[in-house]
Design an enzyme around this catalytic site. Structure first.
Site, PDB file in Angstrom:
ATOM      1  N   HIS A   1       0.844  -1.192   0.000  1.00  0.00           N
ATOM      2  CA  HIS A   1       0.000   0.000   0.000  1.00  0.00           C
ATOM      3  C   HIS A   1       0.881   1.245   0.000  1.00  0.00           C
ATOM      4  CE1 HIS A   1      -3.075  -2.889   0.933  1.00  0.00           C
ATOM      5  NE2 HIS A   1      -2.458  -3.218   2.064  1.00  0.00           N
TER       6      HIS A   1
ATOM      7  N   GLU B   1      -1.663  -0.776   8.376  1.00  0.00           N
ATOM      8  CA  GLU B   1      -2.612  -1.737   8.924  1.00  0.00           C
ATOM      9  C   GLU B   1      -1.932  -2.656   9.937  1.00  0.00           C
ATOM     10  OE1 GLU B   1      -4.113  -3.883   5.568  1.00  0.00           O
ATOM     11  OE2 GLU B   1      -2.144  -4.576   4.942  1.00  0.00           O
TER      12      GLU B   1
ATOM     13  N   HIS C   1       3.595  -7.649   1.175  1.00  0.00           N
ATOM     14  CA  HIS C   1       3.000  -8.589   2.112  1.00  0.00           C
ATOM     15  C   HIS C   1       1.891  -9.402   1.460  1.00  0.00           C
ATOM     16  CE1 HIS C   1       0.397  -4.989   2.395  1.00  0.00           C
ATOM     17  NE2 HIS C   1      -0.582  -5.855   2.586  1.00  0.00           N
TER      18      HIS C   1
ATOM     19  N   ARG D   1      -1.334  -4.483  -6.302  1.00  0.00           N
ATOM     20  CA  ARG D   1      -1.112  -5.926  -6.429  1.00  0.00           C
ATOM     21  C   ARG D   1       0.053  -6.146  -7.381  1.00  0.00           C
ATOM     22  NH1 ARG D   1      -5.825  -7.255  -8.721  1.00  0.00           N
ATOM     23  NH2 ARG D   1      -6.930  -7.296  -6.740  1.00  0.00           N
TER      24      ARG D   1
END
Length: 322
Positions: free
Chosen positions: A103, A120, A178, A198
């Protein structure tokens, strides 16, 4: 207005990699065999949470925030984020490996997508034997080496794999590559953002036979190519106390493992309080009302709350504030 503890209708998301644990384990109202996510608290456009309990039932979270911003969010939160709910709360069931992704940070996300970035954290609620996460690289990597690995289909050789078990907690900075591995059921707390780059999807095809979109070029300037051991969260697990897990600019998360009642004041918190139940059950009360909470459920207590009481004989909770 009585600002009692609010529960919301789950927003269920089908995902190529999803399964049935959200229904089988938590009782989410899914009819799909590939439900990957339950969005518990969201004001993401098109996916706004709706109250499920009490006199405010069927009212949207966004509507409540716009009508009672400081009472619901807290004065300091409104000053920072306006009337946008600043975090997104989910439960995730990975029957298959998720795509390898990352991200962007706030600056890149704002410039490219008019959005926040996405920091996150994950709390592992259940993991099949041998289940893993991918978090970061296994060595420092150059941009050129990374790009070459994509061309040669050798990216997996550069990645760091972490075996996981219940209770393990990970903090995922923006820029960190990740992926959640197959067999992992987790609670996720993140900035309000749905911006994901992605970079590899195991060459899988969707139900229509298409490869999913990759964001190879966008990701190049967003990736942190360093090998950093900064993701595993070590936290105290003291019984019947509030244990700090994560304290970052976007959210604070505490771990509560209770086998008896707990009561404390929150009148100086100046933030909403979220409880995610990751095991057991409890009754959560403030001065306006109460709500029952079971494993896989979430409640939001408005910032105007001055005292919280948790009544239980056994529960594990994630407490989230700003």
């Amino acid at each position: 207005m009585k600002f009692y503890p609010l529960k919301f209708k789950p927003i269920l998301k089908e995902r190529l990699w999803g399964g049935t644990k959200l229904k089988d384990t938590f009782g989410k109202p899914s009819t799909s065999a590939i439900t990957g996510e339950s969005w518990e608290l969201s004001t993401v456009k098109g996916d706004v949470s709706v109250v499920a309990n009490g006199e405010l039932a069927n009212t949207s979270l966004q509507e409540l925030i716009e009508k009672y911003p400081e009472e619901l969010l807290g004065k300091s939160v409104v000053e920072r984020f306006g009337t946008e709910f600043p975090i997104l709360i989910k439960f995730i069931d990975a029957k298959q490996d998720l795509s390898i992704q990352l991200h962007p940070n706030d600056e890149l996300a704002q410039e490219r997508h008019n959005s926040f970035g996405k920091t996150e954290m994950w709390y592992i609620m259940d993991a099949d034997p041998g289940a893993e996460l991918i978090v970061g690289f296994n060595k420092d990597v150059s941009k050129e080496e990374y790009s070459k690995s994509l061309e040669n289909d050798t990216l997996l050789d550069l990645l760091n794999y972490e075996k996981v078990k219940e209770g393990d907690t990970f903090f995922i900075n923006t820029g960190k590559i990740h992926a959640i591995g197959a067999g992992v059921l987790l609670a996720e707390i993140q900035q309000t953002s749905d911006v994901t780059y992605r970079v590899f999807d195991f060459n899988r095809k969707d139900k229509d036979g298409n490869l999913r979109e990759l964001h190879t070029e966008l990701a190049l300037d967003a990736i942190d190519y360093k090998n950093k051991d900064d993701f595993k969260v070590e936290y105290p697990k003291g019984m019947n106390s509030v244990n700090s897990m994560v304290d970052c600019p976007y959210f604070k998360t505490n771990f509560l493992d209770l086998d008896k009642d707990l009561k404390f004041e929150t009148k100086n918190r100046d933030s909403f309080t979220i409880y995610m139940c990751v095991d057991g059950e409890a009754l959560i009360e403030n001065e306006f009302g109460k709500v029952s909470l079971e494993k896989g459920e979430t409640t939001l207590l408005p910032a105007i709350t001055e005292e919280i009481a948790i009544k239980t004989t056994g529960v594990k909770l994630l407490e989230v504030t700003i």
